[in-house]
Scaffold this motif. Sequence first.
Motif, PDB file in Angstrom:
ATOM      1  N   GLN A   8       0.828  -1.206   0.000  1.00  0.00           N
ATOM      2  CA  GLN A   8       0.000   0.000   0.000  1.00  0.00           C
ATOM      3  C   GLN A   8       0.864   1.259   0.000  1.00  0.00           C
ATOM      4  O   GLN A   8       0.530   2.248  -0.655  1.00  0.00           O
ATOM      5  N   MET A   9       1.979   1.231   0.716  1.00  0.00           N
ATOM      6  CA  MET A   9       2.929   2.347   0.638  1.00  0.00           C
ATOM      7  C   MET A   9       3.459   2.492  -0.788  1.00  0.00           C
ATOM      8  O   MET A   9       3.550   3.608  -1.325  1.00  0.00           O
ATOM      9  N   LEU A  10       3.816   1.367  -1.384  1.00  0.00           N
ATOM     10  CA  LEU A  10       4.338   1.379  -2.756  1.00  0.00           C
ATOM     11  C   LEU A  10       3.312   1.948  -3.719  1.00  0.00           C
ATOM     12  O   LEU A  10       3.641   2.778  -4.583  1.00  0.00           O
ATOM     13  N   GLU A  11       2.067   1.526  -3.592  1.00  0.00           N
ATOM     14  CA  GLU A  11       1.001   2.055  -4.432  1.00  0.00           C
ATOM     15  C   GLU A  11       0.918   3.571  -4.287  1.00  0.00           C
ATOM     16  O   GLU A  11       0.793   4.310  -5.283  1.00  0.00           O
ATOM     17  N   ALA A  12       0.998   4.067  -3.041  1.00  0.00           N
ATOM     18  CA  ALA A  12       0.924   5.511  -2.802  1.00  0.00           C
ATOM     19  C   ALA A  12       2.097   6.245  -3.449  1.00  0.00           C
ATOM     20  O   ALA A  12       1.941   7.340  -4.012  1.00  0.00           O
ATOM     21  N   MET A  13       3.280   5.657  -3.391  1.00  0.00           N
ATOM     22  CA  MET A  13       4.459   6.272  -4.011  1.00  0.00           C
ATOM     23  C   MET A  13       4.320   6.342  -5.525  1.00  0.00           C
ATOM     24  O   MET A  13       4.651   7.364  -6.159  1.00  0.00           O
ATOM     25  N   LEU A  14       3.843   5.269  -6.132  1.00  0.00           N
ATOM     26  CA  LEU A  14       3.686   5.239  -7.583  1.00  0.00           C
ATOM     27  C   LEU A  14       2.640   6.252  -8.026  1.00  0.00           C
ATOM     28  O   LEU A  14       2.802   6.936  -9.050  1.00  0.00           O
ATOM     29  N   ARG A  15       1.561   6.365  -7.267  1.00  0.00           N
ATOM     30  CA  ARG A  15       0.532   7.351  -7.601  1.00  0.00           C
ATOM     31  C   ARG A  15       1.053   8.768  -7.432  1.00  0.00           C
ATOM     32  O   ARG A  15       0.727   9.656  -8.225  1.00  0.00           O
ATOM     33  N   ALA A  16       1.857   8.979  -6.395  1.00  0.00           N
ATOM     34  CA  ALA A  16       2.434  10.306  -6.192  1.00  0.00           C
ATOM     35  C   ALA A  16       3.336  10.696  -7.350  1.00  0.00           C
ATOM     36  O   ALA A  16       3.539  11.888  -7.619  1.00  0.00           O
ATOM     37  N   ALA A  17       3.867   9.703  -8.037  1.00  0.00           N
ATOM     38  CA  ALA A  17       4.704   9.958  -9.217  1.00  0.00           C
ATOM     39  C   ALA A  17       3.881  10.143 -10.484  1.00  0.00           C
ATOM     40  O   ALA A  17       4.441  10.292 -11.577  1.00  0.00           O
ATOM     41  N   GLY A  18       2.556  10.090 -10.350  1.00  0.00           N
ATOM     42  CA  GLY A  18       1.685  10.300 -11.503  1.00  0.00           C
ATOM     43  C   GLY A  18       1.417   9.067 -12.324  1.00  0.00           C
ATOM     44  O   GLY A  18       0.916   9.166 -13.455  1.00  0.00           O
ATOM     45  N   LEU A  19       1.703   7.899 -11.795  1.00  0.00           N
ATOM     46  CA  LEU A  19       1.516   6.656 -12.535  1.00  0.00           C
ATOM     47  C   LEU A  19       0.142   6.058 -12.251  1.00  0.00           C
ATOM     48  O   LEU A  19      -0.363   6.129 -11.127  1.00  0.00           O
ATOM     49  N   ARG A  20      -0.453   5.426 -13.262  1.00  0.00           N
ATOM     50  CA  ARG A  20      -1.698   4.691 -13.055  1.00  0.00           C
ATOM     51  C   ARG A  20      -1.337   3.318 -12.526  1.00  0.00           C
ATOM     52  O   ARG A  20      -0.714   2.510 -13.212  1.00  0.00           O
ATOM     53  N   THR A  21      -1.730   3.064 -11.286  1.00  0.00           N
ATOM     54  CA  THR A  21      -1.321   1.833 -10.620  1.00  0.00           C
ATOM     55  C   THR A  21      -2.421   1.380  -9.691  1.00  0.00           C
ATOM     56  O   THR A  21      -3.369   2.118  -9.404  1.00  0.00           O
ATOM     57  N   VAL A  22      -2.296   0.149  -9.176  1.00  0.00           N
ATOM     58  CA  VAL A  22      -3.244  -0.375  -8.206  1.00  0.00           C
ATOM     59  C   VAL A  22      -2.538  -1.455  -7.384  1.00  0.00           C
ATOM     60  O   VAL A  22      -1.677  -2.167  -7.895  1.00  0.00           O
ATOM     61  N   ALA A  23      -2.874  -1.527  -6.101  1.00  0.00           N
ATOM     62  CA  ALA A  23      -2.430  -2.633  -5.263  1.00  0.00           C
ATOM     63  C   ALA A  23      -3.302  -3.844  -5.568  1.00  0.00           C
ATOM     64  O   ALA A  23      -4.530  -3.743  -5.599  1.00  0.00           O
ATOM     65  N   CYS A  24      -2.680  -4.990  -5.802  1.00  0.00           N
ATOM     66  CA  CYS A  24      -3.450  -6.154  -6.213  1.00  0.00           C
ATOM     67  C   CYS A  24      -2.760  -7.428  -5.737  1.00  0.00           C
ATOM     68  O   CYS A  24      -1.685  -7.386  -5.143  1.00  0.00           O
ATOM     69  N   GLY A  25      -3.404  -8.550  -6.001  1.00  0.00           N
ATOM     70  CA  GLY A  25      -2.857  -9.830  -5.576  1.00  0.00           C
ATOM     71  C   GLY A  25      -3.480 -10.269  -4.277  1.00  0.00           C
ATOM     72  O   GLY A  25      -4.692 -10.472  -4.184  1.00  0.00           O
ATOM     73  N   ASN A  26      -2.659 -10.357  -3.245  1.00  0.00           N
ATOM     74  CA  ASN A  26      -3.131 -10.794  -1.929  1.00  0.00           C
ATOM     75  C   ASN A  26      -3.835  -9.679  -1.174  1.00  0.00           C
ATOM     76  O   ASN A  26      -4.306  -9.878  -0.060  1.00  0.00           O
ATOM     77  N   VAL A  27      -3.899  -8.484  -1.762  1.00  0.00           N
ATOM     78  CA  VAL A  27      -4.583  -7.345  -1.178  1.00  0.00           C
ATOM     79  C   VAL A  27      -5.218  -6.557  -2.311  1.00  0.00           C
ATOM     80  O   VAL A  27      -4.755  -6.598  -3.449  1.00  0.00           O
ATOM     81  N   GLY A  28      -6.294  -5.861  -2.020  1.00  0.00           N
ATOM     82  CA  GLY A  28      -6.890  -4.997  -3.034  1.00  0.00           C
ATOM     83  C   GLY A  28      -7.558  -5.779  -4.143  1.00  0.00           C
ATOM     84  O   GLY A  28      -8.259  -6.763  -3.922  1.00  0.00           O
ATOM     85  N   LEU A  29      -7.314  -5.368  -5.372  1.00  0.00           N
ATOM     86  CA  LEU A  29      -7.961  -5.949  -6.542  1.00  0.00           C
ATOM     87  C   LEU A  29      -7.408  -7.346  -6.832  1.00  0.00           C
ATOM     88  O   LEU A  29      -6.195  -7.555  -6.799  1.00  0.00           O
ATOM     89  N   PRO A  30      -8.286  -8.343  -7.114  1.00  0.00           N
ATOM     90  CA  PRO A  30      -7.760  -9.649  -7.559  1.00  0.00           C
ATOM     91  C   PRO A  30      -6.849  -9.458  -8.759  1.00  0.00           C
ATOM     92  O   PRO A  30      -7.165  -8.698  -9.680  1.00  0.00           O
ATOM     93  N   ILE A  31      -5.735 -10.154  -8.768  1.00  0.00           N
ATOM     94  CA  ILE A  31      -4.718  -9.872  -9.776  1.00  0.00           C
ATOM     95  C   ILE A  31      -5.173 -10.229 -11.182  1.00  0.00           C
ATOM     96  O   ILE A  31      -4.768  -9.591 -12.163  1.00  0.00           O
TER      97      ILE A  31
END
Length: 489
Positions: free
Chosen positions: A141-164
């Motif tokens: 979730q921290m990683l997702e926040a960092m990628l979004r702060a960089a302006g990237l379209r991203t999502v946390a997925c897999g074992n958390v969030g959206l099914p991969i």
Amino acid sequence: MNLDDLLALGRTSDWSGVRVTVAGFGVSGYAAADNLTFLGAQVTALDESDQGDRRERATLLESLGATVRLGEGSTAVLPDDTDLVVTSPGWAPSSPLLAQAAERGVPIWGEVELAWRLRDPAHPAPWLAVTGTNGKTTTVQMLEAMLRAAGLRTVACGNVGLPIVEAVMDPEPWDVLAVELSSFQLHYTSTMKAESAAVLNVADDHLDWYAGAERGREAYAADKGRIYSGVERACVYNVADPVTEQLVRDADVQEGARAIGFTPGTPAVGMVGVVDDVLADRAFIEDRQTSAAELCTLDDLASTAPHYVANALAAAALARSHGVSPAAIQHALREFRPDGHRIAEVAVVDGVTWIDDSKATNPHAALASLSAYDPVVWIAGGLAKGAGFDDLVTSVRDRLRGVVLLGRDADVIRKSLVRHAPDVPVIEVAAGETEGEGPMDRVVAGAASLAHPGDTVLLAPGCASMDMFANYGARGDAFAEAVHRMRRS
């Protein structure tokens, strides 16, 4: 269908005539069955449970041509015409359905393996992947926040969030995916190649799942290490956990991939770490031999607990490997707040701080949490999943004011306390004593009787919750509610 054709299946393949059995019809199982049906496969989904919204989802999927069998006994026999099994996480190789598939030579893919194969060849978003015994969700979730702060379209997925599987099948391409992977998911992967990957730590957990393995601990660690296979840019490891570094050494990675350590101490060249109160990068800057880039300060973080800082460093290393700037990382960490039931302050009552870390579901997680507080009244117990507590108790006994135990495997912890901390007072709440206003009231009352002003009462059970609660969130909610009832009384 012959084996070579099966192993070549992907997003653009002709799936018509491929007979797929999907083991499990929870969130990830449904996503796999739904998308395979969409691709034209002949899908049979099986699950022993028909609870929740499974019946409703079954009706929908059957209207699209799939077969769904739910309820007791549904997974006892693998359909005779199965070409491929796609298994949901948590299904051990020893389960009857998967054992039959292995005996018959039917390929078994996990949802992650399926998702990797279903990536869009025209827009194959790179994966930044995280595993470990503890800290995976917060780090992703921290990683997702960092990628979004960089302006990237991203999502946390897999074992958390959206099914991969849903993530890779999204019609709008992602720039990059932040992927949390459990050992269960990694066990059934073979072709996944993350751009960068991290193993946060490896400690005893899920040994019940690996009970059929000749060497359960080694098998568990080996599954974690699968995340490094084929990595392109960075293998991020925990300097304080030699097992994670060894997994990097053992991995078959792409040429040019780097080993990047994270440490709570001063980072050496090629690492990220902490200098005074600054999280610093000496891995992804040109002049890393003589200088470091500031990522953020400890004051920027929601918690300075050692394991929380470690999570931030690991996430930052992955983000930096993808080119995210230090400024974007600092912005993300300043704004980030962990999910509930992770080192969450519930209340301060009569000088005693009450902390909910119900997410600490194994001894390693409990140890990380306990190490942040002194003195502490520890609330522990539940389903131990085959883990032991001797090392944990030995490590924290000097900071324990007292211990309150509950749950089915409370006696496992009590025996460790008797062996290694015999002078620490222990209150054990039997199952029959947890009935009343709420299941945690006796536990909270016991903890309050042990605590002194200035102490912390910490719910860090070191065990799973399902013996008494629906999940760790329900356990944490019950704890918080009991604390507030005590406060009002």
